[in-house]
Structure formats: C-alpha cells, structure tokens
Write a protein that holds these residues in place. Structure first.
Motif, PDB file in Angstrom:
ATOM      1  N   GLU A  73       0.834  -1.206   0.000  1.00 27.25           N
ATOM      2  CA  GLU A  73       0.000   0.000   0.000  1.00 27.25           C
ATOM      3  C   GLU A  73       0.863   1.248   0.000  1.00 27.25           C
TER       4      GLU A  73
ATOM      5  N   SER B 106       3.382  -4.441   8.554  1.00 29.09           N
ATOM      6  CA  SER B 106       4.468  -3.676   7.948  1.00 29.09           C
ATOM      7  C   SER B 106       5.640  -4.628   7.755  1.00 29.09           C
TER       8      SER B 106
ATOM      9  N   THR C 243       3.903  -1.121   3.867  1.00 34.79           N
ATOM     10  CA  THR C 243       2.726  -1.616   4.569  1.00 34.79           C
ATOM     11  C   THR C 243       1.924  -2.444   3.573  1.00 34.79           C
TER      12      THR C 243
ATOM     13  N   LYS D 143      -1.393  -5.804   3.499  1.00 38.72           N
ATOM     14  CA  LYS D 143      -2.427  -6.539   4.220  1.00 38.72           C
ATOM     15  C   LYS D 143      -2.113  -8.022   4.057  1.00 38.72           C
TER      16      LYS D 143
ATOM     17  N   GLY E 163       2.895  -6.459  13.137  1.00 39.41           N
ATOM     18  CA  GLY E 163       1.460  -6.199  13.032  1.00 39.41           C
ATOM     19  C   GLY E 163       0.698  -7.259  13.782  1.00 39.41           C
TER      20      GLY E 163
ATOM     21  N   PRO F 246      -3.564  -5.649   8.877  1.00 32.20           N
ATOM     22  CA  PRO F 246      -2.494  -4.730   8.471  1.00 32.20           C
ATOM     23  C   PRO F 246      -1.144  -5.194   9.022  1.00 32.20           C
TER      24      PRO F 246
END
Length: 147
Positions: A38, A64, A51, A53, A85, A62
């Motif tokens: 993202e 990272s 980042t 998902k 996360g 989410p």
C-alpha cells in the motif's frame, strides 16, 4: 514462537527466481494471502519499508515489512524481512543455485501477539494455516517462475 521451515526446487536459474522472489510489487501474485504494497519506501533493496495486508481466516490484517537483508552471499542469495502487526515474524528466504535450477528455502519464526488464548489459538489453528499457506506459497512461486 512458532517456526516454519520449507523448501522447493524450481527449474529455473537462481538469478531469475531470486529477482522475482524479492520484488515486493510481485509478491501478491504468488504469496498466499498477501496484498500489493500500500505504501513503499524503496524498491526492494535492504532498507525498503512497506505496509501491506495479510489475509488469514478471511480477515485482512495490516502488517508492515522492513527488508533488513537482500544480498548475494557466497554461492546463494539471501532475503530477510521483519514483519510487524497482527502477526510478528522474521522471514529468511535463501535461493541456492543447483546447476540450472534453484532450491528455495524459507525459515520463518512468528508469534501471534496476545495472552494465553492467543497462544492456544496459534497452536490449534494458526500454525496449521500458516504451514499450509507457506507450502502453497512455494508451489505458486514455482509455477510462476517455471511458466
């Protein structure tokens, strides 16, 4: 902490497999449950942060990722990432040339944050799902590389 170790042989040269395997813009094509980045700072080299998902049990979580190693080491290539996360993990992917093919090995240590219920869920459910997802991830990487 849970550990997953898997490997697969891909009938393509290591440089090609390594290049595809370490390109974050391509991960969603073969890594089970992973979205496109993202936000991404960098192009996949050491120091790249992003980042994404990660879908597990139908829920987009989410996460990272920071790439802390992406290099040629001796006769192989090594990629290491730290994921934080909903699931925290360290992943090491090693690409070892074998004549005209490549052995890809993954070594993942992960932890589901939480109390004793989280640990129990990990043992009973998440560990089995993660193991299966990594098996499928390697098969999909092989299929894309050999296509």
């Amino acid at each position: 902490m849970s550990v997953i170790k898997k490997s697969i042989v891909i009938d393509r040269p290591a440089e090609k497999v390594y290049k595809l395997g370490t390109d974050p813009t391509k991960w969603h094509e073969w890594y089970v449950g992973l979205s496109k980045p993202e936000e991404m700072l960098g192009n996949g080299e050491t120091g790249t942060k992003m980042t994404l998902k990660y879908k597990i049990l139908g829920v987009d979580l989410p996460i990272s990722c920071e790439i802390v190693e992406n290099t040629e080491k001796g006769d192989c290539y090594v990629w290491k990432g730290i994921i934080k996360g909903a699931i925290n993990s360290t992943q090491i992917w090693t690409y070892v040339p074998e004549e005209e093919s490549t052995e890809v090995m993954i070594d993942i240590e992960y932890e589901v944050p939480g109390n004793i219920l989280g640990k129990l869920a990990d043992i009973l459910v998440v560990e089995k799902i993660q193991d299966s997802a990594m098996e499928e991830t390697l098969k999909q990487l092989k299929a894309i590389c050999e296509d």
